[in-house]
Design an enzyme around this catalytic site. Sequence first.
Site, PDB file in Angstrom:
ATOM      1  N   HIS A  65       0.818  -1.144   0.018  1.00  0.00           N
ATOM      2  CA  HIS A  65      -0.212  -0.210   0.016  1.00  0.00           C
ATOM      3  C   HIS A  65       0.791   1.254   0.122  1.00  0.00           C
ATOM      4  O   HIS A  65       1.520   1.455   1.040  1.00  0.00           O
ATOM      5  CB  HIS A  65      -1.025  -0.059   1.224  1.00  0.00           C
ATOM      6  CG  HIS A  65      -1.877   0.899   1.047  1.00  0.00           C
ATOM      7  ND1 HIS A  65      -1.946   1.949   2.325  1.00  0.00           N
ATOM      8  CD2 HIS A  65      -3.064   1.342   0.323  1.00  0.00           C
ATOM      9  CE1 HIS A  65      -2.693   2.812   2.000  1.00  0.00           C
ATOM     10  NE2 HIS A  65      -3.486   2.471   1.083  1.00  0.00           N
ATOM     11  N   HIS A 129      -0.837  11.038  -2.134  1.00  0.00           N
ATOM     12  CA  HIS A 129      -2.163  10.494  -1.437  1.00  0.00           C
ATOM     13  C   HIS A 129      -3.183  11.613  -1.534  1.00  0.00           C
ATOM     14  O   HIS A 129      -4.414  11.388  -2.063  1.00  0.00           O
ATOM     15  CB  HIS A 129      -1.848   9.908  -0.263  1.00  0.00           C
ATOM     16  CG  HIS A 129      -3.160   9.347   0.227  1.00  0.00           C
ATOM     17  ND1 HIS A 129      -3.768  10.044   1.415  1.00  0.00           N
ATOM     18  CD2 HIS A 129      -3.826   8.150  -0.038  1.00  0.00           C
ATOM     19  CE1 HIS A 129      -4.833   9.338   1.648  1.00  0.00           C
ATOM     20  NE2 HIS A 129      -5.019   8.011   1.153  1.00  0.00           N
TER      21      HIS A 129
END
Length: 191
Positions: A65, A129
Amino acid sequence: MTERGTGSTATDSAPGGERPGRGRRWRRRLAISLVVVLLAAAGLYVGNSSTLAGRPPGGPFLLAHRGLAQTFDLAGVTNDTCTAERIHPPEHPYLENTLASMRVAFAAGADLVEFDVQVTRDGRLAVFHDATLQCHTDGTGKVAEHTLAELRGLDLGYGYTSDGGRTFPFRGKGVGLLPTAEEVLAEFPDR
């Protein structure tokens, strides 16, 4: 037998002007429609289920991730939580969504890396992100308000702290590390 003056038979109409069987046909069409919708939903569910995919040969499938990222306490995390402000004491020197973090994730055995993309003011696909800069970097505002060159001048490690803001172990170590989606795909063409 016909009714007087109408020319229709007594069996052609029911009280209220409806023909017999019309309610049954409507219920039958509704039931068929519901069955079709339920079958389609079941098909989508089964088709998207990992049970059909099976296990990859040779063991588990490992997803990294955002590359090899800093870990943080998940308790109380919401969509608006700044995770950089709640990391555990760092166990490695890597920052999420950087080429270095992806390289080390693949070297550690990851089968694939998930990464995040934001569009910049000049239309580039920046690997980052959050939609805003304040949490992780020394910048402010939205990613979409800055050019790629401006974003690459930011310190991606600026906001990371594991002790409530007393120390910032990654400050000054994340400048120039923001890649584009094209760079990630070029770096790992077979991944």
